[in-house]
Design an enzyme around this catalytic site. Structure first.
Site: not given
Ligand code: PEP
Ligand code: MG
Length: 579
Positions: A300, A193, A438, A461-462, A336, A472, A509
């Site tokens: 998000r 946080h 993703e 990211n995923d 999303r 992650r 994204c």
């Molecule tokens: C991602 O996974 O790249 C993404 C943009 O979604 P989040 O980071 O919310 O999982």
């Molecule tokens: Mg993601």
């Protein structure tokens, strides 16, 4: 001069004096009390709980206007924990049953709760454990008559760099209020946080700088580089001069970048690039407008579900979406659908109660959870569709892995549309529906998904997490995170190709889209839509304006033929340095 390393969680550069908060957990004495003193001891405990409540109220009153709403929610969470029987009452029972002092009873209860949290593997619940420990600490300090934390943080802190063992989110708010220059903690992870708040509040910050409170002395000169994750204690003169120079350069750069706000993002050879923004909460739209983003490329929505005891209903969701849509005019807003699960949990919990999983990132998350529980999904679809009557709203589905899932989502959308039409509600019947790419399975079969979708957006990211099998949120494997891993680049390329063959746009994204180290490569690979944290948008725009897409394409093609990761990294460096 001493250099300490940690995890930079909020960018920026600070030069100032150290203010070391020695707030490690106090020693807790244990003693047995005669029966006749037990009532007094229980009263002492209850008074401490009341004082802790007062402290939290004072902290809440000090939240600066305009601070993100999560901050108040976090203070409220601490309030709720304090009101809970397990913290607010159970120690009193222990005092009577075991005839022990209040501090020992509270510590025993706190340790027992911590042990329960330890058995839960979910990282979000681990964060809750931190909240409980912070509340226990607050009451303990009052019982032990340790220095009042509020008083301690209320000195002349302006411009100072706070060094602490750990900071609660409530502390972080106070630090911002006192205009500290930066903070550094011994403990903490990048998704805590406190780290999230630091980014929101714009304070340069480092966590996991082990033993920082031992090595740094109160009043010592410090330099904090939030980007590199470095603290320099007692820097030599020439280093200070160098960093002051860098600070000036950053200010100048920001001023220079601000001039690009109104320019269109077009490459030198005339290729138009859409630069969109990622947002978490409706208020973030202010920063989106400040940098004149081409729209919202990722909203998000799950953040509306966090840090609260209840779940937002359709009406509340609709109002949040409407706020964003109305403040962005005719630019697109890609909403999303819920990506709850894994590290993103609600307070009340939306996962089925019997759902225990060892690998939450591979579990009932995002669209899987939504399809599992349509009572969660349908109100959101209704809210998004209703908002679509007011602007260019598009819907995006996260974590698709199979066509069957997509078919079920599309069927549900059709069902919701006919319900809304039946009720006479306004919505855009042609709303664009896109999918996040993703999960490697989706990238590999992007050509199969494309005919059923209006756009793709690559969530790196995923995609990186799942392709390279690195959690992650696990610090121990973060060294393996590599957007330039050949397999990641191949999956991006496959998605771009599938999109172009089917004639649907492909955006990105994930964090990679806002990282200027990869802008040229992605432009060369054919990416035309980048969505990122608004603070990085103008920097990416600057690179776009300086680039020649055709030239980058030739360079990218040569790079993608390389197999050696080192050669790939060197090649991207050369691309960035204009060789
Ligand atoms: C991602 O996974 O790249 C993404 C943009 O979604 P989040 O980071 O919310 O999982
Ligand atoms: Mg993601």
């Amino acid at each position: 001069m001493l250099t300490l390393h940690g995890t930079g969680v909020s960018n920026g550069l600070a030069i100032g004096k150290a203010y070391v908060l020695h707030r490690e957990r106090p020693e807790v004495p244990e003693y047995v009390l005669p029966r006749e003193l037990l009532d007094d001891e229980v009263r002492r405990f209850e008074d401490a709980v009341t004082r802790a409540r007062d402290q939290l109220e004072r902290i809440r009153e000090h939240i600066p206007p305009g601070a993100p709403p999560e901050i108040a929610s976090i203070v409220d969470t601490h309030h709720l924990i304090l009101r809970d029987k397990l913290i607010g009452e159970a120690p009193a029972e222990l005092i009577r049953r075991q005839q022990v002092n209040a501090e020992w009873a509270l510590k025993t209860q706190g340790d027992a709760l911590a042990a329960v949290f330890d058995q839960m593997e979910d990282p979000y619940l681990r964060n809750r454990k931190v909240d409980v420990a912070q509340v226990v600490d607050r009451v303990l300090r009052i019982l032990l008559m340790a220095e009042d934390e509020h008083e301690q943080i209320s000195g002349a802190l302006e411009g100072q760099i706070v060094i602490a063992n750990d900071l609660s989110p409530a502390d972080t708010v106070l630090l911002k209020h006192h205009r500290v220059a930066a903070f550094v903690t011994n403990l903490g992870g990048p998704i805590s946080h406190t780290a999230i708040l630091a980014r929101n509040l714009g304070i340069p910050a480092l966590v996991a700088v082990h033993n920082a409170t031992r090595y740094v002395r109160d009043g010592e000169d410090l330099i904090v580089d939030g980007k590199l994750g470095v603290v320099i204690a007692s820097p030599e003169k020439h280093v200070v001069v160098e960093y002051r120079q860098r600070q000036k350069e950053i200010t100048l750069l920001k001023r220079e970048l601000a001039r690009l706000t109104e320019s269109r993002a077009v490459t030198r050879d005339g290729v138009e690039i859409a630069l969109l923004a990622n947002i978490e909460l409706p208020d973030d739209i202010k920063t989106v407008n400040k940098v004149a983003a081409s729209g919202v490329g990722l909203y998000r929505t799950e953040f509306l579900f966090m840090n609260r005891a209840d779940l937002p209903d359709e009406e509340e969701q609709f109002r949040s979406y409407l706020k964003v849509v109305k403040s962005i005019g005719d630019r697109p807003v890609i909403i999303r659908s819920l990506d709850l699960g894994a590290d993103k949990q609600t307070n009340g919990g939306v996962l089925p109660h019997n759902h225990v999983t060892a690998n939450p990132a591979l579990g009932l998350r995002a669209v899987r959870l939504c399809l599992h529980d349509t009572s969660l999904f349908k109100p959101q679809l209704r809210a998004i569709l209703r908002a679509s009557a007011y602007g260019d709203v598009r819907l995006m589905i996260p974590m698709l892995s199979s066509l069957d899932e997509l078919t079920r989502v599309l069927d549900l959308i059709t069902e919701v549309k006919s319900e809304l039409a039946h009720e006479g509600q306004r919505f855009n019947p042609e709303i664009a529906v896109g999918g996040m790419i993703e999960v490697p399975a989706a990238a590999i079969s992007a050509d199969l998904f494309a005919p059923h979708l209006d756009f793709f957006s690559i969530g790196t990211n995923d995609l990186i997490q799942y392709t390279l099998a690195i959690d992650r949120v696990d610090d121990a494997v973060s060294y393996l995170y590599d957007p330039l891993h050949p397999s990641v680049l191949r999956l991006i390329q496959m998605t771009l190709q599938a999109g172009s063959a089917a004639g649907i746009p492909v955006a990105m994204c994930g964090e990679m889209a806002g990282d200027t180290r990869y802008t040229r490569l992605l432009l060369g690979m054919g990416l035309r839509e980048f969505s990122m944290h608004p603070s990085g948008l103008l920097q990416v725009k600057k690179i776009v304006l300086e680039s020649d897409q055709a030239d980058l394409q030739v360079q990218a093609e040569a790079l993608l033929a390389l197999h050696d990761p080192r050669a790939l990294h060197d090649g991207v460096d050369r691309m960035n340095n204009g060789h």
